[in-house]
Design an enzyme around this catalytic site. Structure first.
Site, short mmCIF file in Angstrom:
data_model
loop_
_atom_site.label_atom_id
_atom_site.label_comp_id
_atom_site.label_asym_id
_atom_site.label_seq_id
_atom_site.Cartn_x
_atom_site.Cartn_y
_atom_site.Cartn_z
CG HIS A 148 -0.11 0.18 2.54
ND1 HIS A 148 0.33 -0.88 3.29
CD2 HIS A 148 0.34 1.29 3.20
CE1 HIS A 148 1.00 -0.44 4.35
NE2 HIS A 148 1.02 0.88 4.32
CG HIS A 197 -3.84 0.36 4.77
ND1 HIS A 197 -3.23 -0.82 5.06
CD2 HIS A 197 -2.95 1.32 5.10
CE1 HIS A 197 -2.03 -0.58 5.56
NE2 HIS A 197 -1.84 0.71 5.59
CG HIS A 243 0.69 0.98 12.26
ND1 HIS A 243 1.36 2.17 12.36
CD2 HIS A 243 1.18 0.38 11.15
CE1 HIS A 243 2.21 2.29 11.37
NE2 HIS A 243 2.14 1.22 10.62
CE1 TYR A 252 5.25 3.99 7.87
CE2 TYR A 252 5.18 3.92 10.26
CZ TYR A 252 4.52 3.93 9.04
OH TYR A 252 3.16 3.87 9.01
FE FE2 Z 1 1.78 2.14 5.79
#
Ligand code: FE2
Length: 304
Positions: A148, A197, A243, A252
């Site tokens: 995503h 997502h 998350h 990240y």
């Molecule tokens: Fe993400």
């Protein structure tokens, strides 16, 4: 009829050789085509010719491709986008190597979206006949596929409405100022499949990339990716952590040009009649980083 998934992310990098080390040696993507100043790459569990395009010169996103099921879908989405007020144009087979005819749409967020139904299928690294569960000689993290992207927009409400009304996505999670009906929408996580997502938008400048993500199988794969990042001196932004929004495991990190990438695992199975989760901004930090419950300044300010 539906948009099926994020097919490719096309990004700029400052130095193609450095990018090659990051995306191939660290993440484990394979080059399927080299052109002057451009690399086309795929992950081991993807069938289509490429899922990442790297173009030398600068930083940030050039465009993204989402694959639709049929050629007829292209006209349907083209008409829906025009009715919404977006600028569209047709793209022809070969404009993107190994990609068929398509429709190019300038999103309300300013990003360039390409819809296409055909890309040359070159198969996964394990094939479809009595396949092994993973290729034996994975390189680095060995990401199986692109998952995503998260982009920024000055108008989350309109961008979300476009994805729902014109492209048939549905929101799985939303971030807003309050629970009141007139609350301001700050973020939206949208699916077009059963993944939690397929694209997300948060409030910020138009036409900017926050990150794009590669899927990993589980928490232990996220931890192992962290170790590889240490070995390869990758610039890590946040993680490993989890998350609240989507429940995914995450790290990240940045490519050598400064584009943010993510490795993402888990999350729940989404479906169209699942009511969207609402997060309010007072608990934003927990939504983004569930364990630490704090968001570093870099995470919200560094965009490409
Ligand atoms: Fe993400």
């Amino acid at each position: 009829m539906s948009v099926t998934r994020l097919g490719y992310m096309h990004a700029r990098v400052t130095d193609l050789a450095e990018a090659k080390r990051h995306y191939c040696d660290t993440l484990g993507l394979r080059i399927t085509l080299e052109e002057p100043g451009k690399l086309y790459l795929k992950a081991w569990d993807e069938f289509d010719h490429h899922s990442v395009v790297l173009e030398e010169g600068g930083v940030g996103m050039v465009k993204m491709g989402y694959k639709v099921e049929t050629d007829e879908d292209l006209s349907t989405y083209e008409n829906a986008a025009r009715e919404f007020g977006c600028v569209t144009e047709r793209m022809t087979k070969g404009e993107n190597p190994e990609v068929g005819d398509g429709v190019r749409i300038v999103l309300p967020s300013g990003h360039l979206l390409e819809l296409y139904s055909q890309m040359t299928c070159i198969g996964t690294d394990v094939g479809i006949h009595n396949p092994e569960v993973f290729p034996r000689h994975l390189v680095g993290v060995g990401v199986p596929r692109v998952d995503h992207c998260l982009l920024t927009t000055s108008d989350v409400q309109t961008t979300e409405r476009f994805f729902i009304e014109a492209l048939g996505f549905y929101p799985t999670e939303r971030l807003q100022t309050t629970l009141e009906d007139d609350a301001h929408l700050i973020g939206t996580w949208l699916s077009t499949s059963n993944t939690v997502h397929d694209i997300a938008f948060i409030e910020g400048p138009d036409n900017k990339l926050h990150h794009w993500a590669f899927e990993l199988g589980d928490w232990s794969a996220i931890g192992r990716a962290g170790s590889i990042f240490a070995m390869d001196d990758v610039s890590v932004d946040v993680g490993p952590t989890q998350h609240g929004i989507t429940r995914g495991g995450t790290i990240y990190f940045f490519d050598p040009a400064g584009n943010r990438n993510e490795v993402f695992s888990g999350g729940y199975v989404a479906y169209r009649d699942r009511p969207a989760v609402t997060w309010t901004v007072d608990d934003l930090a927990k939504g983004i980083f569930y364990v630490q419950r704090e968001v570093n300044e870099r995470f919200t300010s560094v965009l490409t």
